[in-house]
Design a protein around this motif. Structure first.
Motif, PDB file in Angstrom:
ATOM      1  N   ARG A   1       0.869  -1.186   0.000  1.00 35.36           N
ATOM      2  CA  ARG A   1       0.000   0.000   0.000  1.00 35.36           C
ATOM      3  C   ARG A   1       0.900   1.228   0.000  1.00 35.36           C
ATOM      4  O   ARG A   1       1.860   1.311   0.745  1.00 35.36           O
ATOM      5  CB  ARG A   1      -0.903  -0.019   1.233  1.00 35.36           C
ATOM      6  CG  ARG A   1      -1.821   1.215   1.330  1.00 35.36           C
ATOM      7  CD  ARG A   1      -2.906   1.020   2.362  1.00 35.36           C
ATOM      8  NE  ARG A   1      -3.629   2.276   2.585  1.00 35.36           N
ATOM      9  CZ  ARG A   1      -4.751   2.374   3.272  1.00 35.36           C
ATOM     10  NH1 ARG A   1      -5.308   1.294   3.802  1.00 35.36           N
ATOM     11  NH2 ARG A   1      -5.348   3.539   3.443  1.00 35.36           N
ATOM     12  N   ASP A   2       0.584   2.178  -0.864  1.00 36.09           N
ATOM     13  CA  ASP A   2       1.467   3.312  -1.047  1.00 36.09           C
ATOM     14  C   ASP A   2       0.865   4.552  -0.389  1.00 36.09           C
ATOM     15  O   ASP A   2      -0.064   5.161  -0.895  1.00 36.09           O
ATOM     16  CB  ASP A   2       1.663   3.548  -2.546  1.00 36.09           C
ATOM     17  CG  ASP A   2       2.644   4.679  -2.798  1.00 36.09           C
ATOM     18  OD1 ASP A   2       3.445   4.973  -1.902  1.00 36.09           O
ATOM     19  OD2 ASP A   2       2.552   5.271  -3.880  1.00 36.09           O
ATOM     20  N   GLU A   3       1.385   4.897   0.779  1.00 35.71           N
ATOM     21  CA  GLU A   3       0.890   6.064   1.501  1.00 35.71           C
ATOM     22  C   GLU A   3       2.056   6.983   1.791  1.00 35.71           C
ATOM     23  O   GLU A   3       3.110   6.527   2.234  1.00 35.71           O
ATOM     24  CB  GLU A   3       0.232   5.642   2.831  1.00 35.71           C
ATOM     25  CG  GLU A   3      -1.049   4.853   2.678  1.00 35.71           C
ATOM     26  CD  GLU A   3      -2.198   5.702   2.154  1.00 35.71           C
ATOM     27  OE1 GLU A   3      -2.029   6.938   2.047  1.00 35.71           O
ATOM     28  OE2 GLU A   3      -3.253   5.142   1.850  1.00 35.71           O
ATOM     29  N   THR A   4       1.880   8.285   1.544  1.00 41.64           N
ATOM     30  CA  THR A   4       2.968   9.199   1.879  1.00 41.64           C
ATOM     31  C   THR A   4       3.003   9.428   3.390  1.00 41.64           C
ATOM     32  O   THR A   4       4.046   9.741   3.954  1.00 41.64           O
ATOM     33  CB  THR A   4       2.811  10.549   1.165  1.00 41.64           C
ATOM     34  OG1 THR A   4       1.497  11.019   1.431  1.00 41.64           O
ATOM     35  CG2 THR A   4       3.014  10.387  -0.332  1.00 41.64           C
ATOM     36  N   ASP A   5       1.867   9.262   4.054  1.00 42.27           N
ATOM     37  CA  ASP A   5       1.795   9.420   5.507  1.00 42.27           C
ATOM     38  C   ASP A   5       2.395  10.731   5.988  1.00 42.27           C
ATOM     39  O   ASP A   5       3.191  10.765   6.927  1.00 42.27           O
ATOM     40  CB  ASP A   5       2.484   8.241   6.223  1.00 42.27           C
ATOM     41  CG  ASP A   5       1.529   7.049   6.347  1.00 42.27           C
ATOM     42  OD1 ASP A   5       0.376   7.156   5.886  1.00 42.27           O
ATOM     43  OD2 ASP A   5       1.931   6.027   6.906  1.00 42.27           O
ATOM     44  N   THR A   6       2.001  11.803   5.349  1.00 41.18           N
ATOM     45  CA  THR A   6       2.425  13.108   5.849  1.00 41.18           C
ATOM     46  C   THR A   6       1.305  13.665   6.720  1.00 41.18           C
ATOM     47  O   THR A   6       0.126  13.445   6.464  1.00 41.18           O
ATOM     48  CB  THR A   6       2.736  14.097   4.716  1.00 41.18           C
ATOM     49  OG1 THR A   6       1.647  14.061   3.796  1.00 41.18           O
ATOM     50  CG2 THR A   6       4.023  13.731   4.010  1.00 41.18           C
TER      51      THR A   6
END
Lengths: 352, 352, 352, 352
Positions: free
Chosen positions: D51-56
């Motif tokens: 899963r591709d999350e930048t999580d900013t």
């Protein structure tokens, strides 16, 4: 049981809240949220602040396919019409009767833009959360209506039996006594022109309260209602039932005799108790009043001091209401709804 | 942070409490506890209830060699002069404006003897706990003094600068205005003879409050003080600072101008704010008033109903005060002390 | 929702508690309270401490005519066989692996007599309160049984389906595996003779848990159970379901397949989850284990230091158990009951 | 004192939190927040979910000019790579060992997309909040480091004195024992290829803990740490100090003798207590371990039932980790930091 956390500063990105403990499976009444927010919003009429906010709510969690999930309901309301520049001259100056001074001394720093966290903008979040509480109370037949009962020294004359939301919303002052409403409006308008402000009183009637809400000692229903009201910005007093005027009565006049009513249920002949006995609702209507001081933000020149104690002549810019009570009406309703909904949930475990 | 749990029924074995969160190492001022309890005790004067209680406190835990241990302080006060038989005729009848009805409907059963848990006897525990809170506050220079400012329609005239505990305790009504005190005493005495009761107002002044107590949103200092006061039996209203009368003022009149005082500290010229700005103490004296209704227990015959809804003519036996406010004075002080001590502790973590 | 406050020091007048939030109208099962206290009491058998306490409970409030009133239930247990003189040599010395040192550093003073507040005597109060929680759970069919599953390195072999309270109470070690029980008993007896101590493991099985108990995020059922267990003196670890050994399994082995059981209800084929999924009970039996360290009070000579840091050779007098786990069994049950009863009440408001 | 509320569903708009009670005036270490989130993020290495999350983190309130204001700190993390369509086949089916079944039974409805609120995506919020707690603890010299100590049946060998964050972050498994790390990596990789999963153990060491943290009875430091850890998704057990293995020791072996250390301070020769005595930190390092079960989401075909009880063969789609423990490391640290910071604040009022 129902826990509201609010966050956000007046001129930051958003104000918002998290409502935790809201039961699952309740159909969300979005128009009710919007309607109550519109009643609190600035810029509704000529006598309120001209800050222009759409006050639309963005829901972040806790709702799925139009129903509550049982998980925390988080939401934000964007601050659009911020003009932080309006407040640059307040950075080092304490506005009279504002929280600038106490906030700075308590925390060592403050967001000076429009009052930051101490701004009444925070109450928009309470109104949105209060609408959720109203959804909880509705199936039980609870109806909460607040109105302006006094502005400055202008009082009003109201018959509880005839009170309705429509009557209250029929004029911008939110006073159901039309004659008083006209005089209040004119008074507020005159203050707007002279850059001054006035206080007022918001009263509230709650019909259809189930018997048994409230805890008997520290969390008496009136104690929690009082706390909720006194947590609203500018509130200076709270009374319920006979209130302060009841102190002058005799016990024999003040006691509410029990009787059996037309439906065969135990009721009271009078209601000086204001619907609460020993901290617990008795099934009669609850009524109470909240005193609001004149709002401190006035555009007249006022003497004060700055951080270093130098005397300053201050003129508070920004956009402010000459009288806050018409817009406090939905806030009082919201806080009443949150308090009653919380006790409704708590009461579910008072016996098995 | 400071948590009081109370327990006990009016005509059970004891009333008592557990005070948790009281810091360690504080020397216990036992005479203060005793003194405050004496001020609340029934039977102090001709105008109060003749119930005879020694009201001595038995400490069960949390104190070692005269100091607080940091563990919960539990204590009990024995109920000695119980006459549960006095209440036999109340078993199936609801006394007007009492908690009998609501308690029974909420819980499905009740201890009918003297009001059980809803009795004002519970307030003895608050007074004892309040004395502990006063011990916490004393090193900070906080002084809390309450007095009777109104009885029935008799008001009083008081100069805050001259107020002292001695002046208040100089008469059995606890009103520092001597002339008013005499009229109040006579009025109460007349009610005792006619088996009736009256309400009244207790006011409270707190000097030496440290700057910064109170949380800025839901737990505003006035909100917690208001809740504390409204949790006292028979309280019907609370106002602080300018209160209800402040609603009639203009903003320009009401605002407290900041100035630098003789000691070089930032202070205010007036104190309509009542020592609290934005929910946080500003270092000025805090003052507030609490309205108490006429006590519901009167020995006159009153119409009511029994459990089955049958009409009954009731004469409430037992020993009751015609006016509760002189004995409410130490209770108001105790609840103020508990609230302020709690916020004193909470404030210790507002910044590192 | 169900709140227990405990108070009292080991060698003070009493230990006691206040159970608040207990619903009204529940018939109090006094023999159950007594029975559970007897199981925890010192002096039950040759392998437990010889302190002689009757451990009878004196109820102070909240019960009327044999039923709960809905008000706080306060109770005390007298400390009869106190020998504070036994502890005089401990006044200035820190016992190894005891709370003496940390308590004194945290609070600045301590009651050195028998550990004061940190003594395991406090757990008697938990056991009494736990009996109340069991009364709440019983109508729902919840059955909680704990037992000793390990002592030192002696393990046991137990079939959950055959487990019963009788089997557990059949021997003084409270281990339902008879062979293991004999070896455990002999091991503990040998330690008593050599003035040493050992640790052990208490396991617990809860049958009949209603589906839906537990909150999904921070107050997961296992988190609250774990906290409850880890708050017991001497507890060093907690695991539920597959626990630590489950970490070595494959997902395909560990997952509990759903199926429809004989009663037509959705159930699981295996129960590695230990009756909890996502923090919420799934209707399968809950099981968990608690690790207890060897009790620190041993009568052997041990090196330590006194307050001033001087080395001391200490021999702890007093009366202590060589192995605490047989007496921990009712404590584990009590804490499980309190946790489950609290969540039972909380679950009543998860949906309307 | 430090209260974290989290909100948000896995495949809704955001996950987020409100951190209340964070003291004012603390300079916010934004890079630390980012760094910890990166350590938890999916997609860090070949062995974690894709899963591709930048999580900013987007901060909504409570921070002004880089410092904490003392008001609630609200923040959100956007859910970007949501693929709710991946979960359509789960709408009516209960995944084995997931919260689908219990959530639906408790609340009557659920957000089936990726687990909704029960998804481990919620832990991103904990990690962000934990970074704030670390900022609080840093000036006190507290250092928290967690690592993977076991995967499946592969254990590791670690010298506490040599442990450092760098050593742990040197490999994707986060195991400071290099040889073990290689074997763990290979094992996890093999499970990814066979669509299976494994459990593991995360251990944590906290150096520099101030003496005196923890409350002595219900809120013992280990009880709150245990609760915090057991509230993490997939956690099955917690042990601290000697833990489960300590149950097999003798008291004479297990007791930590007090001594005076090189700096002249009272210390202990051994640390089987794990830095906590009687629920209160003793100044020695705290260490504990947390057991995590094999994650339930495996892409193998598994038997289960649907809502109506019909048997179904289910293959869980979506992107999942074969072993969750490397990503659990920063979550364990965050929960430890939040617990310790809370107790640091609580300890400020234990004595005046």
């Amino acid at each position: 049981m129902l826990r509201l956390t609010t966050f956000g500063e007046s001129h930051g990105q958003v104000v918002g809240g998290v409502l935790d403990g809201f039961p699952a499976g309740i159909v969300i009444d979005f128009p009710l949220i919007e309607k109550d927010l519109m009643r609190r919003k600035p810029g509704q009429s000529a006598i309120s602040s001209s800050r222009d906010e759409t006050d639309t709510v963005d829901f972040l969690s806790g709702i799925f396919e139009g129903k509550s999930l049982g998980s925390p309901i988080a939401f934000v309301i964007k601050n659009k019409d911020t003009r932080p520049g309006d407040y640059d001259n307040l950075k080092d100056v304490y506005r009279p009767s504002h929280a600038d001074f106490t906030w700075e001394k308590k925390y060592g720093l403050r967001d000076h833009r429009g009052g930051g966290r101490s701004s009444a903008r925070e109450t928009a979040v309470r109104v949105a959360a209060g609408a959720f509480a109203k959804m909880l109370l509705k199936p039980y037949g609870v109806e909460i209506i607040a109105w302006v009962s006094g502005v400055g020294s202008i009082t009003s004359n109201i018959d509880f039996d005839l009170l309705s939301a429509d009557l209250i919303e029929a004029n911008p002052v939110r006073c159901p006594d039309k004659d008083a409403a006209i005089r209040m409006y004119e008074y507020i308008e005159s203050l707007r022109l002279t850059n001054n402000s006035t206080g007022g009183i918001v009263s509230c009637l709650v019909r259809g309260v189930p018997l048994g809400l409230g805890e008997p000692v520290f969390d008496k229903l009136q104690a929690d209602l009082g706390k909720a009201m006194l947590s609203i910005n500018a509130a200076k007093g709270f009374e319920y039932g006979s209130g302060f005027s009841g102190t002058a009565m005799l016990g024999s006049e003040h006691n509410d005799a029990f009787m059996v009513d037309a439906r065969g249920e135990i009721s009271t002949r009078t209601n000086r108790s204001g619907g609460i006995l020993g901290g617990i609702s008795n099934g009669q209507p609850i009524y109470f009043s909240v005193a609001f001081k004149p709002i401190a933000s006035i555009s007249m020149e006022q003497p004060t001091v700055d951080k270093r104690g130098n005397p300053v002549l201050l003129k508070v810019e920004g956009r402010h209401d000459p009288c806050v009570v018409p817009r406090a009406v939905p806030i009082v309703e919201a806080m009443a709804a949150l308090t009653l909904a919380d006790h409704l949930l708590r009461n579910k475990v008072s016996r098995m």
